[in-house]
Scaffold this motif. Structure first.
Motif, PDB file in Angstrom:
ATOM      1  N   GLU A   1       0.828  -1.204   0.000  1.00  0.00           N
ATOM      2  CA  GLU A   1       0.000   0.000   0.000  1.00  0.00           C
ATOM      3  C   GLU A   1       0.864   1.256   0.000  1.00  0.00           C
ATOM      4  OE1 GLU A   1      -3.604   2.019   2.665  1.00  0.00           O
ATOM      5  OE2 GLU A   1      -2.760   0.065   3.197  1.00  0.00           O
TER       6      GLU A   1
ATOM      7  N   GLU B   1       1.103   4.083  -2.865  1.00  0.00           N
ATOM      8  CA  GLU B   1       0.884   5.504  -2.570  1.00  0.00           C
ATOM      9  C   GLU B   1       2.030   6.356  -3.088  1.00  0.00           C
ATOM     10  OE1 GLU B   1      -0.017   8.403   1.286  1.00  0.00           O
ATOM     11  OE2 GLU B   1       0.129   6.220   1.518  1.00  0.00           O
TER      12      GLU B   1
ATOM     13  N   ASN C   1       1.705   6.641  -6.776  1.00  0.00           N
ATOM     14  CA  ASN C   1       0.636   7.590  -7.136  1.00  0.00           C
ATOM     15  C   ASN C   1       1.118   9.025  -6.987  1.00  0.00           C
ATOM     16  OD1 ASN C   1      -1.195   5.569  -7.738  1.00  0.00           O
ATOM     17  ND2 ASN C   1      -2.050   5.488  -5.662  1.00  0.00           N
ATOM     18  N   ARG C   2       1.850   9.301  -5.876  1.00  0.00           N
ATOM     19  CA  ARG C   2       2.355  10.663  -5.681  1.00  0.00           C
ATOM     20  C   ARG C   2       3.334  11.048  -6.784  1.00  0.00           C
ATOM     21  NH1 ARG C   2       2.570   9.282  -0.032  1.00  0.00           N
ATOM     22  NH2 ARG C   2       4.809   8.893  -0.239  1.00  0.00           N
TER      23      ARG C   2
END
Length: 231
Positions: A94, A98, A101-102
């Motif tokens: 996860e 993340e 994605n950033r």
């Protein structure tokens, strides 16, 4: 006649036989006891150490229950460790997602580099007098050499009537062995001295001849526009 001993009472005859029988029986018992093997101290101890069957079964059951409980605890501990590892793996995945994605968002927000302007296509010119003058003027402007279309064409028409292969074989230059050549009738030494970089070294090349002539006229007269006769 019965005699007596001090402290003892004489037994009747019947009692004597009875006593004799007791002595015989006692002797037989002693003999029997002597013939029966004696239990050793080890046997005695072993015999004492043997527990009743019911007691051994109870201990077996208790041992079995303890081992089962131990195995159950070990299985539970392993399941807990596996669950913890799975939780950590999921948390790491996860976190990685993340971060990805950033990173994607940052890239999306980053302005795209400005596209480099395409190099302008090289202009093409017709292979005729107008085209030759036009191409020469483009080079002259880039080099900062003054000239105009009208001034160039006017002098070309007077010198060669627009023939790039024109040659003068009768004037003083021809007599001296260096005849005038090309559209603007240059002699070889002058052409070489005022040749403009980027053009041909062939004196008969129309663009090279015009450009070198305009360079010479700018040096001697300020511009080809100022030339109105032989120069």
């Amino acid at each position: 006649m019965r005699s007596t001993i001090s402290g003892y009472t004489a037994l009747p005859k019947a009692h004597k036989f009875s006593a004799a029988g007791l002595v015989t029986v006692a002797g037989a018992a002693a003999l029997t006891f002597a013939l029966v093997p004696q239990a050793s101290a080890a046997d005695a101890g072993s015999s004492v150490g043997v527990k009743p069957v019911a007691q051994s079964a109870q201990e077996f059951g208790a041992t079995h229950d303890a081992e089962l409980a131990k195995a159950t605890d070990a299985a539970a501990a392993k399941a807990g460790a596996d669950a913890k590892a799975a939780t950590q793996t999921a948390a790491k995945a996860e976190a990685d997602a993340e971060r990805a994605n950033r990173s994607t968002e940052r890239k999306a927000l980053k302005p795209a580099p400005a596209a480099k302007p395409a190099a302008p296509a090289k202009k093409t010119y017709a292979d005729n007098l107008d085209g030759w003058i036009g191409e020469s003027l483009e080079i002259l402007r880039a080099k900062g050499i003054p000239a105009s279309y009208d001034g160039i064409k006017r002098n070309i028409m007077r010198e060669s009537t627009g023939n790039p292969r024109a040659i003068n074989d009768w004037d003083i230059n021809a007599v001296n062995g260096v005849p005038s050549k090309g559209l603007l009738q240059m002699i070889d030494p002058t052409f070489k001295a005022y040749h403009v970089e980027g053009t041909s070294w062939d004196i008969y090349d129309p663009v090279a001849n015009i450009t070198a002539s305009c360079n010479y006229a700018a040096d001697k007269y300020g511009s080809m526009d100022n030339v109105n006769s032989a120069y």
